[in-house]
Design a protein around this motif. Structure first.
Motif, short mmCIF file in Angstrom:
data_model
loop_
_atom_site.label_atom_id
_atom_site.label_comp_id
_atom_site.label_asym_id
_atom_site.label_seq_id
_atom_site.Cartn_x
_atom_site.Cartn_y
_atom_site.Cartn_z
N ALA A 44 0.81 -1.22 0.00
CA ALA A 44 0.00 0.00 0.00
C ALA A 44 0.84 1.27 0.00
N ARG A 45 1.92 1.31 0.78
CA ARG A 45 2.70 2.55 0.88
C ARG A 45 3.38 2.88 -0.44
N ALA A 46 3.95 1.87 -1.11
CA ALA A 46 4.65 2.11 -2.37
C ALA A 46 3.70 2.34 -3.54
N HIS A 47 2.44 1.94 -3.36
CA HIS A 47 1.46 2.05 -4.45
C HIS A 47 0.19 2.71 -3.93
N PRO A 48 0.20 4.03 -3.77
CA PRO A 48 -0.96 4.72 -3.18
C PRO A 48 -2.23 4.61 -4.03
N GLU A 49 -2.08 4.24 -5.30
CA GLU A 49 -3.25 4.11 -6.17
C GLU A 49 -3.98 2.78 -5.98
N LEU A 50 -3.37 1.84 -5.26
CA LEU A 50 -3.90 0.48 -5.14
C LEU A 50 -5.04 0.43 -4.13
N ARG A 51 -6.11 -0.29 -4.48
CA ARG A 51 -7.26 -0.48 -3.60
C ARG A 51 -7.57 -1.97 -3.52
N LEU A 52 -8.16 -2.38 -2.39
CA LEU A 52 -8.56 -3.77 -2.17
C LEU A 52 -10.00 -3.79 -1.69
N GLU A 53 -10.80 -4.65 -2.29
CA GLU A 53 -12.20 -4.77 -1.88
C GLU A 53 -12.52 -6.23 -1.58
N PHE A 54 -13.12 -6.46 -0.41
CA PHE A 54 -13.58 -7.79 -0.02
C PHE A 54 -15.08 -7.86 -0.26
N LEU A 55 -15.49 -8.81 -1.09
CA LEU A 55 -16.91 -9.01 -1.41
C LEU A 55 -17.35 -10.32 -0.77
N GLY A 56 -18.16 -10.24 0.26
CA GLY A 56 -18.63 -11.45 0.91
C GLY A 56 -18.79 -11.25 2.41
N ALA A 57 -19.39 -12.23 3.04
CA ALA A 57 -19.62 -12.21 4.48
C ALA A 57 -19.04 -13.48 5.08
#
Length: 468
Positions: free
Chosen positions: A292-305
């Motif tokens: 995350a620090r080296a790639h500020p454009e990166l996002r992560l999404e968790f889909l589910g319960a």
């Protein structure tokens, strides 16, 4: 890896088109007007099999978890189940039973719906026969008891055929049903042990007992993946008694693929599935934190319960990832598909302790044109060669390194996207689906013969299945 063996089904596309148009073939297939709206999963060319099996068979069906009664009501009304991306396995059983004019006794893990309307002439009946949970020795004793209960249900209902999609662990007691003349078809949707390793001592002992009993009972086994097939052979089942099916999808998925430009950057990672520790979600979060620090454009999404959703949220907050790691919870089918289609990379980080049978989400990602990064414990990689890459299960550092390599080489993602387009036809070839393989397995079980001739997936031409 061994080549998948598929028994031949005639390629009669003209007949398939007549059935799609509601002609004589549709009437012969036994589909009512109400059912004709659901996607057909049984291909043309099975008439000889249906004739040999005969009309009016009594079948006992033991599905796995899920709302199989809800799927039945939708199928009866002429609809595919919108809550399941692939064509539902239970719907394929219902279609086969209708084609055979069979009576179907369904023993569900979930209680039947009390207020569901009933038709006195309905050939399908539901009753509750849940698997019993447990741990340690008690878990094995409960599995054994449950398998004997299914064998008794087969005798009580006079079933001529048992289709068992429920993973019993201890399948050997079910072989007792064969003493009363009942034929057995087992649909394996899980492995007996995690795909990336061999069996331990207990798994070997149970496997040997399962293999001996099912072999003596003349059972036919249909596996959800090559990895599961290899395990079935390893426990002693004969190769001619073991088949593999491929998940099938409705026609709208055929046109879902979109191309990816070679210079499109990797910015959005997605996980879709249950939020549980053994599914590797904490490994994925740890790998993302390292990037995350080296790639500020990166996002992560968790889909589910799942049971670890709140713990995962707290871990993200503790790592300072609020606003970078998102948690959508459970999503309905269309919403999930839309989120998945927007991803740059699907990550399926199944851990080393989880026995994954296939994992269909990477298939759905491939049909959308989304590349996937899978742990080496995810068997569907064999179906998606070129459209996925793998990392060592349970190794967050290796996962982080593989994501970093893909960030640095976006052209690799474009190549995976192109490979996905080339692979998609097999997911619309109904000859390779569960319904067709069940019909062939039942035919072989009643005939007491070896299945032949055999063809590999590589040499069997695809069929464009007619939509219902």
């Amino acid at each position: 890896m061994a080549t998948t063996i598929f028994k031949a089904i005639p390629d009669n596309r003209a007949e398939a088109r007549r059935e799609a148009d509601g002609g004589a073939g549709a009437q012969a297939g036994g589909r009512t007007g109400a059912q004709a709206g659901a996607t057909r999963t049984l291909p043309a060319g099975l008439d000889g099999v249906v004739e040999r099996l005969g009309r009016g068979r009594r079948i006992l069906f033991a599905p796995g978890p899920g709302d199989v009664e809800g799927t039945w009501r939708r199928w009866r009304a002429g609809e595919d189940d919108p809550g399941i991306a692939a064509l539902a396995y239970s719907a394929q059983v219902y279609e086969l039973a209708a084609r055979l004019g069979a009576s179907l006794e369904v023993r569900t893990e979930a209680p039947p719906t009390a207020d569901a309307p009933r038709d006195a002439t309905d050939p399908v009946a539901f009753a509750h026969l849940p698997a019993r949970a447990g741990s340690g020795a008690g878990h094995h004793l409960r599995q054994i008891r449950h398998a004997f209960e299914l064998a008794r249900e087969a005798r009580r209902t006079g079933a001529e055929l048992v289709i068992c999609q429920r993973f019993l662990g201890h399948f050997w007691p079910l072989a007792a049903a064969r003493l009363g003349g009942t034929r057995l078809v087992i649909s394996l949707h899980n492995g007996f042990w995690p795909a990336h390793r061999g069996p331990n001592r207990l798994e070997r002992a149970i496997g040997a007992l399962n293999g001996l009993a099912l072999r003596l009972a003349g059972a036919r086994v249909i596996c959800v993946s090559e990895a599961v097939r290899e395990q079935a052979l390893r426990i002693g089942l004969r190769a001619e008694a073991v088949d593999v099916h491929i998940p099938q999808y409705a026609e709208p998925w055929r046109d879902a693929w979109t191309p990816r430009l070679p210079d499109r950057p990797l910015r959005r990672l997605v996980y879709a599935g249950r939020i549980e520790a053994d599914k590797g979600v904490f490994d994925l979060l740890g790998a993302f934190a390292g990037l995350a620090r080296a790639h500020p454009e990166l996002r992560l999404e968790f889909l589910g319960a799942g049971s670890k959703l709140e713990a995962l949220r707290e871990a993200a907050r503790a790592a300072g990832l609020e606003g970078r790691a998102d948690f959508a919870g459970h999503l309905p089918g269309d919403a999930l598909r839309a989120r998945l289609a927007d991803a740059d990379l699907l990550v399926c980080p199944t851990g080393p302790g989880f026995s994954e049978g296939l994992a269909k989400t990477p298939i759905e990602a491939a049909l959308l044109g989304v590349p996937a990064l899978l742990s080496d414990g995810v068997p569907c990689a064999a179906l998606l060669a070129g459209a996925t890459e793998t990392f060592r299960a349970g190794d967050a550092a290796d996962l982080e390194a593989r994501i970093a390599a893909l960030i640095a080489a976006p052209a690799r993602l474009a190549a995976m996207n192109a490979a996905a387009e080339r692979l998609r036809e097999r997911f619309f070839d109904r000859r390779l689906g569960l319904g067709a393989r069940l019909a062939l397995a039942a035919d072989a079980a009643f005939e007491g013969r070896r299945t032949s001739p055999a063809r590999s997936l590589a040499t069997e031409p695809p069929v464009r299945a007619a939509a219902g």
